[in-house]
Design an enzyme around this catalytic site. Structure first.
Site, PDB file in Angstrom:
ATOM      1  N   ARG A  19      54.476 -31.531  32.941  1.00  0.00           N
ATOM      2  CA  ARG A  19      54.766 -30.701  31.921  1.00  0.00           C
ATOM      3  C   ARG A  19      53.787 -30.814  30.688  1.00  0.00           C
ATOM      4  O   ARG A  19      53.194 -30.061  29.993  1.00  0.00           O
ATOM      5  CB  ARG A  19      56.387 -30.939  31.322  1.00  0.00           C
ATOM      6  N   ASN A  37      61.355 -28.800  32.644  1.00  0.00           N
ATOM      7  CA  ASN A  37      61.877 -29.263  34.018  1.00  0.00           C
ATOM      8  C   ASN A  37      63.318 -28.612  34.337  1.00  0.00           C
ATOM      9  O   ASN A  37      64.000 -27.956  33.304  1.00  0.00           O
ATOM     10  CB  ASN A  37      62.261 -30.985  34.037  1.00  0.00           C
TER      11      ASN A  37
END
Length: 91
Positions: A19, A37
């Site tokens: 990320r 996520n």
């Protein structure tokens, strides 16, 4: 012309800095949107920007950070949201 795309990135993409890496790439390319996520172990991203720049990010996304292993990226067009101002990591 701006477009918006949702990406579902599959493989070993959680717990490897994916990320944060994705956010850095998107900011470098001046794209807007978010990355987060999913409980399924996948990473979801929505990116807004020029179609050619989004394609560049998509190519980079297959590589990811060094510990990631991307097995598949599902790409879906989405409605352009006017309130997206920058790029963020969501929890």
């Amino acid at each position: 012309m701006n477009k918006a795309v949702k990406l579902i990135i599959q493989g070993r993409v959680q717990g490897v800095g994916y990320r944060r890496w994705f956010e850095q790439q998107a900011i470098e390319l001046e794209l807007k949107g978010y990355v987060k996520n999913l409980p399924t172990g996948e990473v979801e991203a929505v990116v807004v920007g020029d179609e050619l720049i989004i394609q560049e990010l998509l190519q980079r996304s297959w590589i990811g950070p060094s510990r990631a292993e991307v097995s598949q990226i599902i790409q879906t067009p989405v409605q352009l949201e006017l309130n997206i101002q920058d790029f963020n990591i969501l929890c």
